[in-house]
Design an enzyme around this catalytic site. Structure first.
Site, PDB file in Angstrom:
ATOM      1  N   ARG A 157     100.187 -33.130  88.079  1.00  0.00           N
ATOM      2  CA  ARG A 157      99.422 -33.447  89.279  1.00  0.00           C
ATOM      3  C   ARG A 157      97.958 -33.220  88.944  1.00  0.00           C
ATOM      4  O   ARG A 157      97.542 -32.081  88.714  1.00  0.00           O
ATOM      5  CB  ARG A 157      99.915 -32.544  90.419  1.00  0.00           C
TER       6      ARG A 157
ATOM      7  N   HIS B  86      97.130 -29.866  95.263  1.00  0.00           N
ATOM      8  CA  HIS B  86      98.456 -30.061  95.881  1.00  0.00           C
ATOM      9  C   HIS B  86      98.320 -30.920  97.140  1.00  0.00           C
ATOM     10  O   HIS B  86      99.014 -31.914  97.311  1.00  0.00           O
ATOM     11  CB  HIS B  86      99.064 -28.704  96.214  1.00  0.00           C
TER      12      HIS B  86
ATOM     13  N   TYR C 164      93.779 -21.290  90.568  1.00  0.00           N
ATOM     14  CA  TYR C 164      94.975 -20.939  89.797  1.00  0.00           C
ATOM     15  C   TYR C 164      95.138 -21.695  88.488  1.00  0.00           C
ATOM     16  O   TYR C 164      95.974 -21.339  87.688  1.00  0.00           O
ATOM     17  CB  TYR C 164      96.244 -21.091  90.659  1.00  0.00           C
TER      18      TYR C 164
HETATM   19  C1  LIG Z   1     111.240 -24.940 102.769  1.00  0.00           C
HETATM   20  C2  LIG Z   1     109.752 -25.027 102.515  1.00  0.00           C
HETATM   21  N1  LIG Z   1     109.094 -23.940 102.070  1.00  0.00           N
HETATM   22  C3  LIG Z   1     107.762 -23.997 101.855  1.00  0.00           C
HETATM   23  C4  LIG Z   1     107.075 -25.157 102.093  1.00  0.00           C
HETATM   24  C5  LIG Z   1     105.563 -25.213 101.859  1.00  0.00           C
HETATM   25  N2  LIG Z   1     105.291 -26.031 100.652  1.00  0.00           N
HETATM   26  C6  LIG Z   1     104.971 -27.323 100.766  1.00  0.00           C
HETATM   27  S1  LIG Z   1     104.846 -28.074  99.279  1.00  0.00           S
HETATM   28  C7  LIG Z   1     105.223 -26.659  98.438  1.00  0.00           C
HETATM   29  C8  LIG Z   1     105.312 -26.691  96.930  1.00  0.00           C
HETATM   30  C9  LIG Z   1     106.329 -27.673  96.439  1.00  0.00           C
HETATM   31  O1  LIG Z   1     106.263 -27.837  95.060  1.00  0.00           O
HETATM   32  P1  LIG Z   1     107.157 -28.893  94.304  1.00  0.00           P
HETATM   33  O2  LIG Z   1     108.554 -28.866  94.815  1.00  0.00           O
HETATM   34  O3  LIG Z   1     106.983 -28.651  92.848  1.00  0.00           O
HETATM   35  O4  LIG Z   1     106.557 -30.308  94.682  1.00  0.00           O
HETATM   36  P2  LIG Z   1     105.100 -30.885  94.471  1.00  0.00           P
HETATM   37  O5  LIG Z   1     104.332 -30.597  95.742  1.00  0.00           O
HETATM   38  O6  LIG Z   1     104.496 -30.227  93.288  1.00  0.00           O
HETATM   39  O7  LIG Z   1     105.257 -32.333  94.292  1.00  0.00           O
HETATM   40  C10 LIG Z   1     105.420 -25.609  99.339  1.00  0.00           C
HETATM   41  C11 LIG Z   1     105.705 -24.219  98.949  1.00  0.00           C
HETATM   42  C12 LIG Z   1     107.801 -26.263 102.565  1.00  0.00           C
HETATM   43  N3  LIG Z   1     107.210 -27.434 102.835  1.00  0.00           N
HETATM   44  N4  LIG Z   1     109.135 -26.192 102.757  1.00  0.00           N
END
Ligand SMILES: Cc1ncc(C[n+]2csc(CCOP(=O)(O)OP(=O)(O)O)c2C)c(N)n1
Lengths: 344, 400
Positions: free
Chosen positions: B295, B299, B308
């Site tokens: 990415r 985020h 970070y």
């Molecule tokens: C159950 C849940 N916990 C926490 C969140 C908050 N949150 C949104 S995106 C994220 C990180 C997700 O990372 P990843 O699965 O690697 O996907 P990426 O965003 O990197 O594509 C978090 C912790 C959420 N949306 N749903």
């Protein structure tokens, strides 16, 4: 497909098919009828196939409808509900069995985040015609997590419908209506009455059932109104019989539908009796009984002779079996509440 | 948390573990990340320098790809990136409440998305703007979610692109169920079979629902491709905070194939996804694809990645830019001329202008929208609540 193995039904004077059924057997026949009526109806859950479920409610269904319609699933509640969502998107009508009330929580996220919201999220394009059956309530002397009443969590969530049957006739019809419903239905079954012989009832399978989302006045009375659902309905009816001997006439209403709540018959009754006692096994704090009390005082303020009183489980974790008789609302606690109402 | 010395080694070991030397934390992280240099099992067909590399197993899945197809893949990636950058800018200008950037993941998504057929169903997470594009959803249809006017307005049945999912990972089970349905309906078993693809991040692999999705798809032989975009970060948490094992290797524990593809290589992603979907539609059960990517932006627009991650890391990944490597390849093999690149640029600018214009003119959603479609069947309690509120609102002349 093999012919379904059901009891030879009898016929009443009007030529209708009547059978004397326990609540559990009525559910079983209702599920069978739904599966026969629509090939898209699936049963899914832990042990629902060969074993017929831990309570045998799905007994014989896998034998007659096959493993693709009655799924012995992996041991995974979020999995059961989460895959049911996908199956519903695909056009199936899954009926999920949660083995015991206390085990619905691993599936809670799927229920409140996906099941409840997909119809709105898609502007009505995706329907969620799934049913989640939950044997609930106490009184069976079980260990922890087997006697809970989690229905208020779901009534609190928009997009879900919540119902509870209290007798064999309703069990037979309500489960079929829930399966036909295009909305997701949480279907709470009073497990302690599944197999009670003294709760057997004549089920007329040719009758026209009452609508699913309506409450029903079970017994008319003038002294006070008692509202209950699920396993508490029998308690309320027993209290009414006992009260009769003391010269008090209780009106008893079985809510049947918890979301949407059909309170019109309750308002009507309270306007006549002036007194209301609400009975439920669930803890009272922020529960369905709170909701009923709030709405009734709002709608019937000038008719009330006493505050709405509630008879609930206590606000404690469900106690060990040796204490559950003190936790569960019983006939005496209901009568005591009626007396307190009358003393106001 | 255990000390790094007790961490397990990412590579499966021969022989009793007790006698092997414990790896250091650096070794663990190296095992998870060194594949950015290729890694022994990373499928790659185009190097970061745009050189085509031979792959005896996967070449045949892209043998039919013509110069024109390559140009179209390039065009897809440029347009999707342009839409993403425009939406990001719209957020910065206050037109969107939030945006979820896709920057850097174009090849993973266009490669995977273009491998799907119209009958294949997709269950996205929330960053799948490129997959949406391949399913025929115009980027403007994504804007309502981020502007706050709706939760996604496309027809998910017609497009076979399920609504975005904000809860991490729970769409994986929904996809498993859908794929089970495809199998129950007998829609698998030959080349005309259907399949489903579900998209999630590396962070999501720590969620129970993803694990359960693996179990369910495996035991029901569901035609489901699990497409994990490992973009190295879950907000601020690096991949090694989710796993001690390269993610694709997890599939083995569930009894189906797992494969790691260079997610910045659109051709390799196309090939590997075609292979996986093919296996699914022929009834061979699920496949896990780990698209190894990065990415390149925050985020979301509320995130601050400077807290970070090191800029060195970002700079290193910029050298692997998915669009640049295809561009170099097209130029080097004289499969595209300047006029082509100019026309793509013009299309991208026009798309951005269209998006901007649409965003500015979206208007306010009607109030009653929030009461609509909560239930499929009438609900008197909710109907009464809506009627009361609308009457109340009307009592202010609609100005309240
Ligand atoms: C159950 C849940 N916990 C926490 C969140 C908050 N949150 C949104 S995106 C994220 C990180 C997700 O990372 P990843 O699965 O690697 O996907 P990426 O965003 O990197 O594509 C978090 C912790 C959420 N949306 N749903």
């Amino acid at each position: 497909m093999a012919a379904p193995a059901i009891n030879k039904p009898g016929t009443d004077s009007a030529g209708n098919t009547v059978q004397s059924l326990t609540l559990g057997k009525a559910l079983n026949l209702g599920l069978r009828a739904a599966m026969e009526a629509d090939p898209k109806v699936l049963m899914m859950g832990e042990d629902v196939g060969k074993l017929g479920g831990v309570f045998r409610i799905t007994d014989g269904l896998q034998k007659d409808f096959g493993e693709h319609r009655v799924l012995d699933t992996p041991l995974s509640e979020s999995g059961i509900i989460g895959t049911a969502v996908g199956l519903a998107v695909r056009g199936f009508r899954p009926v999920c069995e949660i083995q015991f009330d206390g085990f619905i929580f691993p599936g809670f996220d799927q229920i409140v985040s996906q099941v409840a919201k997909l119809h709105a999220r898609t502007q009505g394009r995706v329907k969620m015609p799934l049913v989640i059956r939950v044997p609930f309530g106490g009184g069976i002397g079980a260990v922890e997590h087997h006697s809970e009443s989690p229905e208020s969590y779901f009534a609190h969530t928009a997009g879900l419908k919540v119902v509870s049957c209290s007798n064999a006739v309703d069990a037979y019809w309500m489960i079929q209506q829930a399966i036909q419903c295009d909305d997701p239905v949480l279907f709470f079954e009073p497990k302690r009455y599944y197999h009670s012989a003294n709760m057997k009832a004549e089920v007329d399978t040719d009758a026209t059932p009452m609508p699913l989302f309506q409450s029903r006045v079970l017994r008319q009375g003038t002294t006070a109104t008692v509202v209950a659902y699920g396993p508490s309905v029998k308690v309320a009816m027993d209290a009414a019989t006992a009260a009769q001997e003391e010269g008090k006439s209780l009106e008893v209403i079985d809510l049947r539908t918890l979301s949407p709540l059909d309170l019109a018959p309750v308002y009507d009754s309270v306007r006549r009796t002036g007194r209301l006692v609400v009975v439920s096994e669930s803890p009272s704090e922020a529960s369905l009984t709170s909701e009923i009390a709030a709405k009734v005082q709002q709608e019937c303020f000038y008719s009330l002779e006493a505050p709405v009183l509630r008879v609930n489980g206590f606000d404690v974790p469900y106690p060990p079996a040796k204490l559950e008789e003190h936790f569960l609302p019983d006939l005496d606690r209901v009568l005591d509440a009626v007396d307190r109402s009358l003393a106001w | 948390m255990s000390s790094p010395e007790t961490w397990t080694h990412p590579e499966p070991r021969e022989g009793p573990a007790a006698t092997a030397a414990a790896p250091t934390a650096e070794q663990v992280i190296a095992g998870l990340r060194a594949t950015s240099e290729g890694g022994p099992e990373l499928v790659q067909l185009l190097t970061p320098e745009g050189e085509r590399v031979e792959n005896p197993e996967f070449d045949r899945y892209v043998a039919d790809v013509t110069a024109e197809d390559l140009r179209n893949l390039y065009r897809d990636m440029v347009l999707v990136r342009r839409a993403d950058r425009e939406a990001n800018a719209l957020q910065r200008q206050g037109q969107l409440g939030i945006w979820v950037p896709l920057l850097g993941q174009e090849a993973a998504q266009i490669g995977a998305g273009r491998a799907m057929r119209p009958t294949d169903m997709a269950f996205p997470s929330y960053r799948e703007h490129g997959i949406a594009w391949t399913k025929g959803i115009h980027p403007k249809e994504l804007l309502g979610i981020f502007r706050g006017t709706d939760n996604g307005s496309w027809d998910s049945n017609a497009t076979r692109f399920h609504p975005y999912c904000i809860v991490i990972g729970n769409q994986v089970l929904n996809a498993a169920g859908y794929a089970m349905g495809q199998r129950f309906e007998g829609k698998v078993g030959d080349d005309d079979g259907e399949a489903t693809m579900v998209f999630f991040g590396d962070g999501a692999t720590s969620q129970g629902d993803v694990h359960e999705g693996f179990v369910w798809a495996a035991v029901y032989d569901a035609p489901l491709v699990f497409f994990c975009q490992n973009n190295q970060w879950a907000i601020s948490e690096p991949t090694e905070r989710q796993t001690r094992l390269p993610l694709y290797q997890r599939a083995r524990g569930y009894g189906f194939p797992g494969i790691r593809v260079d997610g910045n290589d659109v051709l390799a992603t196309l090939a590997v996804t075609r292979w996986a979907l093919d296996a699914c539609r022929h009834g061979n059960g699920p496949v896990l694809i780990e698209a190894f990517t990065y990415r390149m932006d925050a985020h979301t627009t509320t995130d601050d990645p400077t807290r970070y991650r090191l800029s060195d890391e970002l700079e290193a990944w910029k050298l692997k830019d998915p669009i640049e490597r295809l561009r170099v390849n097209l130029v080097r093999h004289e499969n595209a001329d300047q006029a082509f690149f100019d026309s793509v640029q013009a299309d991208a600018d026009a798309l951005a202008a269209e998006l901007r214009d649409y965003c500015f003119n979206m208007g306010e959603p009607p109030i009653e929208q929030m009461f609509n479609n909560v239930y499929a069947e009438p609900n008197p309690v909710l109907d009464a609540q809506r009627d009361d509120f609308l009457a109340y609102h009307a009592s202010f002349g609609g100005e309240h």
